[in-house]
Design a protein around this motif. Sequence first.
Motif, PDB file in Angstrom:
ATOM      1  N   ALA A  24       0.834  -1.208   0.000  1.00  0.00           N
ATOM      2  CA  ALA A  24       0.000   0.000   0.000  1.00  0.00           C
ATOM      3  C   ALA A  24       0.866   1.254   0.000  1.00  0.00           C
ATOM      4  O   ALA A  24       0.551   2.245  -0.671  1.00  0.00           O
ATOM      5  N   GLY A  25       1.962   1.198   0.739  1.00  0.00           N
ATOM      6  CA  GLY A  25       2.872   2.343   0.780  1.00  0.00           C
ATOM      7  C   GLY A  25       3.511   2.627  -0.564  1.00  0.00           C
ATOM      8  O   GLY A  25       3.749   3.783  -0.914  1.00  0.00           O
ATOM      9  N   ARG A  26       3.781   1.562  -1.333  1.00  0.00           N
ATOM     10  CA  ARG A  26       4.392   1.746  -2.655  1.00  0.00           C
ATOM     11  C   ARG A  26       3.427   2.383  -3.641  1.00  0.00           C
ATOM     12  O   ARG A  26       3.825   3.212  -4.463  1.00  0.00           O
ATOM     13  N   VAL A  27       2.154   1.981  -3.596  1.00  0.00           N
ATOM     14  CA  VAL A  27       1.201   2.487  -4.587  1.00  0.00           C
ATOM     15  C   VAL A  27       0.566   3.813  -4.175  1.00  0.00           C
ATOM     16  O   VAL A  27       0.022   4.526  -5.023  1.00  0.00           O
ATOM     17  N   ALA A  28       0.630   4.162  -2.886  1.00  0.00           N
ATOM     18  CA  ALA A  28      -0.073   5.352  -2.386  1.00  0.00           C
ATOM     19  C   ALA A  28       0.312   6.647  -3.103  1.00  0.00           C
ATOM     20  O   ALA A  28      -0.581   7.415  -3.506  1.00  0.00           O
ATOM     21  N   PRO A  29       1.618   6.961  -3.284  1.00  0.00           N
ATOM     22  CA  PRO A  29       1.949   8.238  -3.934  1.00  0.00           C
ATOM     23  C   PRO A  29       1.376   8.371  -5.343  1.00  0.00           C
ATOM     24  O   PRO A  29       0.799   9.411  -5.688  1.00  0.00           O
ATOM     25  N   GLY A  30       1.516   7.326  -6.152  1.00  0.00           N
ATOM     26  CA  GLY A  30       0.971   7.373  -7.508  1.00  0.00           C
ATOM     27  C   GLY A  30      -0.545   7.427  -7.518  1.00  0.00           C
ATOM     28  O   GLY A  30      -1.145   8.122  -8.339  1.00  0.00           O
ATOM     29  N   LEU A  31      -1.182   6.711  -6.587  1.00  0.00           N
ATOM     30  CA  LEU A  31      -2.644   6.753  -6.486  1.00  0.00           C
ATOM     31  C   LEU A  31      -3.128   8.149  -6.128  1.00  0.00           C
ATOM     32  O   LEU A  31      -4.149   8.624  -6.659  1.00  0.00           O
ATOM     33  N   LEU A  32      -2.425   8.801  -5.224  1.00  0.00           N
ATOM     34  CA  LEU A  32      -2.803  10.166  -4.838  1.00  0.00           C
ATOM     35  C   LEU A  32      -2.704  11.115  -6.028  1.00  0.00           C
ATOM     36  O   LEU A  32      -3.559  11.997  -6.208  1.00  0.00           O
ATOM     37  N   LEU A  33      -1.670  10.945  -6.838  1.00  0.00           N
ATOM     38  CA  LEU A  33      -1.531  11.772  -8.038  1.00  0.00           C
ATOM     39  C   LEU A  33      -2.702  11.535  -8.984  1.00  0.00           C
ATOM     40  O   LEU A  33      -3.306  12.498  -9.491  1.00  0.00           O
ATOM     41  N   CYS A  34      -3.035  10.268  -9.211  1.00  0.00           N
ATOM     42  CA  CYS A  34      -4.152   9.948 -10.104  1.00  0.00           C
ATOM     43  C   CYS A  34      -5.480  10.445  -9.536  1.00  0.00           C
ATOM     44  O   CYS A  34      -6.351  10.895 -10.280  1.00  0.00           O
ATOM     45  N   ALA A  35      -5.613  10.377  -8.196  1.00  0.00           N
ATOM     46  CA  ALA A  35      -6.837  10.870  -7.556  1.00  0.00           C
ATOM     47  C   ALA A  35      -6.968  12.378  -7.731  1.00  0.00           C
ATOM     48  O   ALA A  35      -8.067  12.898  -8.009  1.00  0.00           O
ATOM     49  N   ALA A  36      -5.860  13.096  -7.588  1.00  0.00           N
ATOM     50  CA  ALA A  36      -5.883  14.550  -7.769  1.00  0.00           C
ATOM     51  C   ALA A  36      -6.240  14.911  -9.209  1.00  0.00           C
ATOM     52  O   ALA A  36      -7.040  15.826  -9.464  1.00  0.00           O
ATOM     53  N   ALA A  37      -5.657  14.186 -10.168  1.00  0.00           N
ATOM     54  CA  ALA A  37      -5.963  14.440 -11.574  1.00  0.00           C
ATOM     55  C   ALA A  37      -7.422  14.111 -11.883  1.00  0.00           C
ATOM     56  O   ALA A  37      -8.077  14.815 -12.659  1.00  0.00           O
ATOM     57  N   THR A  38      -7.935  13.055 -11.251  1.00  0.00           N
ATOM     58  CA  THR A  38      -9.343  12.684 -11.445  1.00  0.00           C
ATOM     59  C   THR A  38     -10.263  13.788 -10.935  1.00  0.00           C
ATOM     60  O   THR A  38     -11.238  14.157 -11.610  1.00  0.00           O
ATOM     61  N   ALA A  39      -9.963  14.301  -9.766  1.00  0.00           N
ATOM     62  CA  ALA A  39     -10.766  15.387  -9.201  1.00  0.00           C
ATOM     63  C   ALA A  39     -10.741  16.606 -10.120  1.00  0.00           C
ATOM     64  O   ALA A  39     -11.785  17.248 -10.356  1.00  0.00           O
ATOM     65  N   ALA A  40      -9.567  16.921 -10.652  1.00  0.00           N
ATOM     66  CA  ALA A  40      -9.449  18.076 -11.557  1.00  0.00           C
ATOM     67  C   ALA A  40     -10.243  17.851 -12.838  1.00  0.00           C
ATOM     68  O   ALA A  40     -10.959  18.747 -13.311  1.00  0.00           O
ATOM     69  N   ALA A  41     -10.132  16.652 -13.407  1.00  0.00           N
ATOM     70  CA  ALA A  41     -10.840  16.352 -14.655  1.00  0.00           C
ATOM     71  C   ALA A  41     -12.346  16.391 -14.468  1.00  0.00           C
ATOM     72  O   ALA A  41     -13.077  16.914 -15.317  1.00  0.00           O
ATOM     73  N   MET A  42     -12.821  15.859 -13.348  1.00  0.00           N
ATOM     74  CA  MET A  42     -14.264  15.851 -13.094  1.00  0.00           C
ATOM     75  C   MET A  42     -14.773  17.254 -12.774  1.00  0.00           C
ATOM     76  O   MET A  42     -15.927  17.590 -13.074  1.00  0.00           O
ATOM     77  N   ALA A  43     -13.923  18.084 -12.186  1.00  0.00           N
ATOM     78  CA  ALA A  43     -14.303  19.478 -11.927  1.00  0.00           C
ATOM     79  C   ALA A  43     -14.447  20.242 -13.237  1.00  0.00           C
ATOM     80  O   ALA A  43     -15.396  21.014 -13.429  1.00  0.00           O
ATOM     81  N   VAL A  44     -13.507  20.029 -14.155  1.00  0.00           N
ATOM     82  CA  VAL A  44     -13.595  20.662 -15.476  1.00  0.00           C
ATOM     83  C   VAL A  44     -14.847  20.188 -16.202  1.00  0.00           C
ATOM     84  O   VAL A  44     -15.533  20.964 -16.876  1.00  0.00           O
ATOM     85  N   ASN A  45     -15.173  18.910 -16.044  1.00  0.00           N
ATOM     86  CA  ASN A  45     -16.377  18.354 -16.675  1.00  0.00           C
ATOM     87  C   ASN A  45     -17.646  19.030 -16.151  1.00  0.00           C
ATOM     88  O   ASN A  45     -18.632  19.183 -16.891  1.00  0.00           O
ATOM     89  N   GLN A  46     -17.641  19.432 -14.882  1.00  0.00           N
ATOM     90  CA  GLN A  46     -18.791  20.143 -14.336  1.00  0.00           C
ATOM     91  C   GLN A  46     -18.969  21.500 -15.004  1.00  0.00           C
ATOM     92  O   GLN A  46     -20.104  21.965 -15.212  1.00  0.00           O
ATOM     93  N   LEU A  47     -17.858  22.126 -15.355  1.00  0.00           N
ATOM     94  CA  LEU A  47     -17.912  23.422 -16.039  1.00  0.00           C
ATOM     95  C   LEU A  47     -18.205  23.256 -17.530  1.00  0.00           C
ATOM     96  O   LEU A  47     -18.869  24.098 -18.138  1.00  0.00           O
ATOM     97  N   LEU A  48     -17.704  22.153 -18.110  1.00  0.00           N
ATOM     98  CA  LEU A  48     -17.903  21.865 -19.530  1.00  0.00           C
ATOM     99  C   LEU A  48     -18.493  20.469 -19.674  1.00  0.00           C
ATOM    100  O   LEU A  48     -17.783  19.496 -19.967  1.00  0.00           O
TER     101      LEU A  48
END
Length: 342
Positions: free
Chosen positions: A15-39
């Motif tokens: 879990a410790g090995r995958v956590a940093p990359g997962l957090l990055l993907c989670a942040a990008a997902t949040a950003a993409a879905m936020a943009v989708n709300q606007l567009l």
Amino acid sequence: MTDMLSTPISAKRAAGRVAPGLLLCAAATAAAMAVNQLLPTVSPLLIAILLGAVAANVWSVPQRLQPGIAFSAKKLLRLGVALLGLQLVLGDVIGLGWGMIVVVVAIVGLGIAGTMFVGKLMGIGFTQRVLIACGFSICGAAAVAATDGVIDADDEEVATSVALVVIFGTLMIPAIPLAAHALGLSESMAGLWAGGSIHEVAQVVAAGGAIGTTALGVAVIVKLARVMMLAPVMAVLSIRQRRHIAATQSDAQVTRPPLIPLFVVGFIAMMLLRSTSILPHEVIVVGKIAQTALLTAAMFALGLGIRIAALRTVGMKPVILATLATVWVSGIALVGVLVAGH
């Protein structure tokens, strides 16, 4: 006691090995879905792929992020594909009529067969051909990634196929409505054609909405009928892969893929569960959000594998095949709609 303690410790380390990359993907997902709300007309999957591709070409991704990125591209993708089944209702597809159902099967079957045949004539390798064929014939980037889960293609081939699906599917959003108008198709017929020819569900929604409300409704149902074909196609590919491994590798320790991949079993189970009408509406809504988030995270992870320098080495052959596949699938869909859609 030592063995009992080692398992939780190993799990924590993993879990410790995958956590940093997962957090990055989670942040990008949040950003993409936020943009989708606007567009709303722009798919968060498309946004995530673009974000990943830009990041990969302007930033050297640290090695410590790679395990989490790989986890997102593989595991989260398969979970997202399984949850995609919650959006499918067998009754809606049957409501299209058997004529259109036959057309959908023809679009997927002939689309894959024709693309594979032409790609072979062009000298393109099997894995690249099948990724493009499934992506363009079934459901875009999700089909590309699901296919990779069965055949285990090279990262460059997956990235190339995803990029081509995004480019050509986006170009079809204005092209299909304009072509339908030029051909004098009714709104319903145009919707059937859009659902039968455009690659991504979100792209179909955008094109169908541009044509009209009636077109949007039938376009989405036809597209979801194509998505249903993901399960049998992946099962066939898995059987083919098992036979290929058995014929080329004699080592008994070699792991063969299952007859039916687990994520395909999950996809079918979710589809059947949704078709029973026992699920509360709230569960379906949450499932759709979760499915979108998981696929968005996976698309960002795949986007991180799109490097312009690597795509340049691929050459023009995949681009030409993608062009021909788009024309071929659209042509099959148009002929089918003209014959069975009225």
